[in-house]
Design an enzyme around this catalytic site. Structure first.
Site, PDB file in Angstrom:
ATOM      1  N   VAL A  61      35.232 -11.707 -25.371  1.00 45.43           N
ATOM      2  CA  VAL A  61      35.232 -12.290 -24.025  1.00 45.43           C
ATOM      3  C   VAL A  61      33.833 -12.436 -23.436  1.00 45.43           C
ATOM      4  O   VAL A  61      33.679 -13.081 -22.396  1.00 45.43           O
ATOM      5  CB  VAL A  61      36.095 -11.461 -23.047  1.00 45.43           C
ATOM      6  CG1 VAL A  61      37.551 -11.500 -23.443  1.00 45.43           C
ATOM      7  CG2 VAL A  61      35.585 -10.033 -22.929  1.00 45.43           C
ATOM      8  N   TYR A  62      32.824 -11.847 -24.052  1.00 45.77           N
ATOM      9  CA  TYR A  62      31.470 -11.986 -23.531  1.00 45.77           C
ATOM     10  C   TYR A  62      31.019 -13.434 -23.679  1.00 45.77           C
ATOM     11  O   TYR A  62      30.825 -13.933 -24.789  1.00 45.77           O
ATOM     12  CB  TYR A  62      30.493 -11.070 -24.264  1.00 45.77           C
ATOM     13  CG  TYR A  62      30.654  -9.588 -24.015  1.00 45.77           C
ATOM     14  CD1 TYR A  62      31.590  -9.097 -23.111  1.00 45.77           C
ATOM     15  CD2 TYR A  62      29.866  -8.663 -24.689  1.00 45.77           C
ATOM     16  CE1 TYR A  62      31.735  -7.746 -22.886  1.00 45.77           C
ATOM     17  CE2 TYR A  62      29.999  -7.301 -24.465  1.00 45.77           C
ATOM     18  CZ  TYR A  62      30.934  -6.843 -23.563  1.00 45.77           C
ATOM     19  OH  TYR A  62      31.068  -5.498 -23.353  1.00 45.77           O
ATOM     20  N   SER A  63      30.889 -14.104 -22.548  1.00 40.05           N
ATOM     21  CA  SER A  63      30.487 -15.522 -22.518  1.00 40.05           C
ATOM     22  C   SER A  63      31.393 -16.379 -23.395  1.00 40.05           C
ATOM     23  O   SER A  63      30.953 -17.317 -24.060  1.00 40.05           O
ATOM     24  CB  SER A  63      29.022 -15.687 -22.932  1.00 40.05           C
ATOM     25  OG  SER A  63      28.175 -15.110 -21.967  1.00 40.05           O
ATOM     26  N   ASP A  64      32.704 -16.011 -23.393  1.00 41.73           N
ATOM     27  CA  ASP A  64      33.703 -16.808 -24.106  1.00 41.73           C
ATOM     28  C   ASP A  64      33.330 -17.000 -25.573  1.00 41.73           C
ATOM     29  O   ASP A  64      33.456 -18.089 -26.131  1.00 41.73           O
ATOM     30  CB  ASP A  64      33.885 -18.169 -23.429  1.00 41.73           C
ATOM     31  CG  ASP A  64      35.169 -18.873 -23.871  1.00 41.73           C
ATOM     32  OD1 ASP A  64      36.105 -18.182 -24.305  1.00 41.73           O
ATOM     33  OD2 ASP A  64      35.223 -20.120 -23.789  1.00 41.73           O
TER      34      ASP A  64
END
Length: 344
Positions: A61-64
């Site tokens: 989920v970090y920066s998608d």
């Protein structure tokens, strides 16, 4: 660099590791954290590896997914020299199977992470949150398949409650599945709730802590002080609502003691705050982040020295708060110490 066992496993990890949440820079939260591109990330990783930091933590989920992509590009050509930790379970889309820890989600999530990281295995895969809708046996059997298939090597969790972690560990023992050896947790001088239940659990069950946000969501940088507005450029302006709440007066009391210790040690406030964590029970590694080379080098300066027992005690006193029910009645009774030796 000091290397420590990750929980009760045989894997050794550096006492300081690097969080790649600043890589990629997409979305309102992660763009405020940082936006290092491949070249900038490679430089930060060079500095880490020169200092002996070889564990790099990220999440889908970090920066998608962009954080994983940038990390994969930055370690290209030296995969065997590093350890990669990533996390999954939080939503990666609006579809019914885009979140959670179902067999479908985990198998697809691992394959997607391997592609973004440009690698064929993940050293440590952690569940980013507990999925109450998926039986723990389904989760663990899927992780067992992924470990047996060589796609992941060790498994852990992040932000689990005590009962969630203990239920999973009991099911792993009963079913002969891989045990969680790591718990990625929020822990800092301004956030000591980890000590109430999760630390004793970690001690008892051999689960090592990987500490995220050791500077209290950016509050222990030395820039936040009593009677002063948050400085211009502080990421707290954009991210405070995403992070754990902090009592301002307690924060200022802690900073007052940190200021005293700056004069005694010659170290910076972030270095002292991280060094305090390095001395805590169950801590396998403290995850440091940095938007630039200067921040990274300063945080690396938390290693190679130790606070004295007196200095540690002063920080403990300033940062201690009344524990929650059902813990607080017994902390007030002298007999509690005989039944439960203190972890701190």
């Amino acid at each position: 660099m000091e290397y420590r066992r990750l929980g009760s496993s045989g894997l050794k990890v550096p006492a300081l590791s690097f969080g790649a949440g600043t890589f990629g820079g997409k979305g309102p939260l992660f763009s405020a954290w940082g936006n290092s591109n491949d070249t900038e990330a490679r430089r930060l990783i060079d500095i880490c590896m020169e200092a002996g930091v070889n564990l790099f933590d990220t999440a889908d989920v970090y920066s998608d997914g962009a954080s994983e992509e940038v990390l994969g590009a930055a370690i290209k050509g030296r995969r065997s020299d590093v350890l990669i930790s990533t996390k999954m379970a939080l939503p990666m889309g609006d579809g019914p199977n885009d979140a959670g820890s179902s067999r479908s989600r985990l198998i697809k999530g691992v394959d997607d992470a391997l592609r973004r990281l440009d690698t064929d295995y993940i050293d440590l895969m952690q569940l980013h949150a507990f999925d109450a809708f998926t039986p723990v046996e389904e989760v663990l059997s899927t992780l067992d398949t992924l470990v047996s298939g060589g796609k992941i090597r060790y498994v852990g969790v992040s932000n689990f409650a005590g009962w969630q972690l203990m239920k999973s560990l009991a099911a792993a023992e009963k079913g002969g599945y891989p045990r969680y050896v790591a718990h990625q947790v929020y822990y800092s001088l301004v956030g000591r709730d980890y000590e109430w239940e999760l630390m004793p659990l970690g001690l008892d069950q051999g689960v090592g802590a990987l500490v995220w946000s050791p500077l209290g969501w950016g509050r222990l940088t030395g820039k936040i002080r009593r009677g002063q507005a948050w400085p211009d450029g502080s990421r707290l302006h954009d991210t405070a609502s995403f992070g754990p709440p902090v009592d301002d007066e307690k924060l200022y009391d802690i900073v007052d003691v940190l200021d005293e210790l700056v004069g005694e040690t010659g170290k910076t406030i972030p270095q002292i705050a991280i060094n305090w964590l390095l001395q805590r029970p169950t801590v396998s590694s403290v995850i440091i982040g940095a938007r630039n080379e200067e921040q990274l080098r300063q945080n690396l300066g938390a290693m190679g020295w130790s606070l004295t027992p007196d200095q540690t005690a002063r920080l403990d006193k300033a940062s201690r708060k009344t524990v929650a029910y059902p813990y607080f009645p017994y902390h007030l009774q002298q007999g509690f110490a005989r039944l439960n030796p203190p972890a701190v």
